[in-house]
Design a protein around this motif. Structure first.
Motif, PDB file in Angstrom:
ATOM      1  N   ASN A 101       0.838  -1.197   0.000  1.00  0.00           N
ATOM      2  CA  ASN A 101       0.000   0.000   0.000  1.00  0.00           C
ATOM      3  C   ASN A 101       0.876   1.252   0.000  1.00  0.00           C
ATOM      4  OD1 ASN A 101      -1.736   2.169   0.843  1.00  0.00           O
ATOM      5  ND2 ASN A 101      -3.146   0.686   1.728  1.00  0.00           N
ATOM      6  N   ASP A 102       0.596   2.182  -0.900  1.00  0.00           N
ATOM      7  CA  ASP A 102       1.391   3.407  -0.996  1.00  0.00           C
ATOM      8  C   ASP A 102       1.375   4.219   0.292  1.00  0.00           C
ATOM      9  OD1 ASP A 102       2.216   2.914  -3.571  1.00  0.00           O
ATOM     10  OD2 ASP A 102       0.639   4.117  -4.507  1.00  0.00           O
ATOM     11  N   MET A 103       0.327   4.067   1.093  1.00  0.00           N
ATOM     12  CA  MET A 103       0.267   4.803   2.346  1.00  0.00           C
ATOM     13  C   MET A 103       1.366   4.375   3.307  1.00  0.00           C
ATOM     14  SD  MET A 103      -1.901   7.251   2.542  1.00  0.00           S
ATOM     15  CE  MET A 103      -1.930   7.481   4.333  1.00  0.00           C
ATOM     16  N   LEU A 104       1.882   3.166   3.141  1.00  0.00           N
ATOM     17  CA  LEU A 104       2.983   2.724   3.988  1.00  0.00           C
ATOM     18  C   LEU A 104       4.206   3.601   3.760  1.00  0.00           C
ATOM     19  CD1 LEU A 104       4.039  -0.851   4.843  1.00  0.00           C
ATOM     20  CD2 LEU A 104       5.770   0.731   4.000  1.00  0.00           C
ATOM     21  N   TRP A 105       4.496   3.899   2.484  1.00  0.00           N
ATOM     22  CA  TRP A 105       5.657   4.746   2.197  1.00  0.00           C
ATOM     23  C   TRP A 105       5.445   6.150   2.740  1.00  0.00           C
ATOM     24  CZ3 TRP A 105       8.626   1.063   1.485  1.00  0.00           C
ATOM     25  CH2 TRP A 105       8.370   0.009   0.615  1.00  0.00           C
ATOM     26  N   TYR A 106       4.220   6.601   2.704  1.00  0.00           N
ATOM     27  CA  TYR A 106       3.922   7.939   3.252  1.00  0.00           C
ATOM     28  C   TYR A 106       4.239   7.998   4.748  1.00  0.00           C
ATOM     29  CZ  TYR A 106       1.194  11.937   4.877  1.00  0.00           C
ATOM     30  OH  TYR A 106       0.812  13.102   5.476  1.00  0.00           O
ATOM     31  N   LEU A 107       3.904   6.945   5.491  1.00  0.00           N
ATOM     32  CA  LEU A 107       4.129   6.937   6.931  1.00  0.00           C
ATOM     33  C   LEU A 107       5.598   6.718   7.289  1.00  0.00           C
ATOM     34  CD1 LEU A 107       1.028   4.871   8.142  1.00  0.00           C
ATOM     35  CD2 LEU A 107       1.339   7.339   8.172  1.00  0.00           C
ATOM     36  N   VAL A 108       6.331   6.122   6.368  1.00  0.00           N
ATOM     37  CA  VAL A 108       7.732   5.801   6.631  1.00  0.00           C
ATOM     38  C   VAL A 108       8.672   6.933   6.219  1.00  0.00           C
ATOM     39  CG1 VAL A 108       9.602   4.293   5.804  1.00  0.00           C
ATOM     40  CG2 VAL A 108       7.442   3.300   6.571  1.00  0.00           C
ATOM     41  N   GLN A 109       8.263   7.733   5.254  1.00  0.00           N
ATOM     42  CA  GLN A 109       9.187   8.632   4.564  1.00  0.00           C
ATOM     43  C   GLN A 109       9.930   9.615   5.461  1.00  0.00           C
ATOM     44  OE1 GLN A 109       7.024  10.938   1.668  1.00  0.00           O
ATOM     45  NE2 GLN A 109       5.482  11.626   3.134  1.00  0.00           N
ATOM     46  N   LYS A 110       9.293  10.091   6.530  1.00  0.00           N
ATOM     47  CA  LYS A 110       9.976  11.080   7.368  1.00  0.00           C
ATOM     48  C   LYS A 110      11.044  10.467   8.273  1.00  0.00           C
ATOM     49  CE  LYS A 110       6.254  12.613   9.392  1.00  0.00           C
ATOM     50  NZ  LYS A 110       5.357  13.388  10.278  1.00  0.00           N
ATOM     51  N   PHE A 111      11.136   9.138   8.289  1.00  0.00           N
ATOM     52  CA  PHE A 111      12.091   8.470   9.176  1.00  0.00           C
ATOM     53  C   PHE A 111      13.242   7.816   8.415  1.00  0.00           C
ATOM     54  CE2 PHE A 111       7.970   8.532  11.293  1.00  0.00           C
ATOM     55  CZ  PHE A 111       8.297   9.153  12.483  1.00  0.00           C
ATOM     56  N   VAL A 112      13.256   7.973   7.105  1.00  0.00           N
ATOM     57  CA  VAL A 112      14.337   7.439   6.285  1.00  0.00           C
ATOM     58  C   VAL A 112      14.764   8.504   5.283  1.00  0.00           C
ATOM     59  CG1 VAL A 112      13.554   5.045   6.506  1.00  0.00           C
ATOM     60  CG2 VAL A 112      12.726   6.436   4.592  1.00  0.00           C
ATOM     61  N   THR A 113      15.926   8.308   4.684  1.00  0.00           N
ATOM     62  CA  THR A 113      16.363   9.234   3.645  1.00  0.00           C
ATOM     63  C   THR A 113      15.604   8.954   2.357  1.00  0.00           C
ATOM     64  OG1 THR A 113      18.110   7.787   2.792  1.00  0.00           O
ATOM     65  CG2 THR A 113      18.678   9.234   4.658  1.00  0.00           C
ATOM     66  N   GLU A 114      15.641   9.904   1.467  1.00  0.00           N
ATOM     67  CA  GLU A 114      14.962   9.732   0.184  1.00  0.00           C
ATOM     68  C   GLU A 114      15.545   8.548  -0.569  1.00  0.00           C
ATOM     69  OE1 GLU A 114      13.916  12.296  -3.879  1.00  0.00           O
ATOM     70  OE2 GLU A 114      14.904  13.260  -2.170  1.00  0.00           O
ATOM     71  N   GLN A 115      16.870   8.367  -0.495  1.00  0.00           N
ATOM     72  CA  GLN A 115      17.508   7.252  -1.184  1.00  0.00           C
ATOM     73  C   GLN A 115      17.063   5.916  -0.594  1.00  0.00           C
ATOM     74  OE1 GLN A 115      19.617   7.375  -3.977  1.00  0.00           O
ATOM     75  NE2 GLN A 115      19.102   5.193  -3.920  1.00  0.00           N
ATOM     76  N   GLN A 116      16.988   5.848   0.755  1.00  0.00           N
ATOM     77  CA  GLN A 116      16.531   4.616   1.400  1.00  0.00           C
ATOM     78  C   GLN A 116      15.097   4.299   1.000  1.00  0.00           C
ATOM     79  OE1 GLN A 116      17.397   5.904   5.420  1.00  0.00           O
ATOM     80  NE2 GLN A 116      18.993   4.335   5.655  1.00  0.00           N
ATOM     81  N   LEU A 117      14.270   5.327   0.940  1.00  0.00           N
ATOM     82  CA  LEU A 117      12.873   5.125   0.561  1.00  0.00           C
ATOM     83  C   LEU A 117      12.772   4.592  -0.860  1.00  0.00           C
ATOM     84  CD1 LEU A 117       9.900   5.456   1.435  1.00  0.00           C
ATOM     85  CD2 LEU A 117       9.967   7.761   0.468  1.00  0.00           C
TER      86      LEU A 117
END
Length: 239
Positions: free
Chosen positions: A213-229
């Protein structure tokens, strides 16, 4: 800042517009029941008195609800659900213990639709700290509409649940394919541990060849770098 009484007034106006006059007269007579027996009786027979049609509300009424209780929406509610919540919101007791026992007994005896109304009422009933255990128990339910009553447009979890219970609810929403964006407070309650849990979940989904689910990436994004995401989106979870 609006008060609970403002919300009750708004609900009163909406209910009056959605049920016959004789049904409203009966419901209004149940206002602030004198004892637990009267509350239990009115709560139980509510659908027979009000019917079960979906509530029709205006955009202005929804705006008033949002002002009175941010995060709360009744757009998909049936009128008996709204009427039950209206009734519970006005119940008072002489002391906290009596109040708790009365509401707890309703939970213990509730069938599915009654559970939905009870969980929907959590943002409005007194002593919010007393219902943490009940809310956590509801999150463990396998009944879809009960889960949705807790998760969807319900501000109680975001306002009251401790972090582990909040994280469990969000993860359960992903597990059960719920509409994640209907959960109130996702941004304010985002946390590092939830991000870790969701990354582990995404790793398992990817390994099983399942969509994420794309919402998972939304919830994770502020805790990882853009490259990690970006790497995780491509299935590279250890980069």
């Amino acid at each position: 800042m609006t008060s609970a009484s403002d919300l009750i007034t708004i609900f009163s106006d909406i209910i009056k517009e959605n049920i016959p006059g004789d049904a409203w007269n009966w419901l209004y007579a149940q206002k602030n029941p004198a004892n637990s027996y009267d509350l239990n009786l009115a709560f139980g027979i509510m659908p027979r008195k009000t019917g079960k049609t979906l509530v029709q509300i205006t955009n202005q009424q929804q705006e008033l609800i949002n002002a009175a209780k941010p995060g709360l929406s009744i757009n998909s509610w049936a009128v008996d659900r709204l009427s039950r919540v209206w009734l519970l919101a006005q119940y008072q007791a002489d002391d906290q213990n009596t109040y708790f026992r009365t509401i707890e007994n309703l939970f213990s005896a509730a069938e599915m639709n009654e559970q939905v109304a009870l969980y929907s009422a959590l943002p409005l009933i007194s002593y919010p700290e007393l219902w943490l255990k009940r809310c956590a128990e509801g999150i463990r339910s396998n009944i879809g509409i009960v889960l949705e009553a807790i998760m969807y447009h319900n501000p109680y979890p975001a306002e009251n649940l401790p972090e582990p219970a909040w994280n469990q609810m969000v993860l359960k929403a992903f597990f059960t394919d719920k509409q994640i964006n209907n959960i109130y407070g996702l941004d304010s309650r985002a946390n590092t541990e939830l991000a870790r849990i969701l990354i582990d979940y995404a790793r398992e989904r990817h390994a099983a060849g399942r969509q994420i689910n794309d919402m998972l990436w939304y919830l994770v994004q502020k805790f990882v770098t853009e490259q990690q995401l970006n790497n995780m989106k491509q299935g590279h979870f250890n980069d």
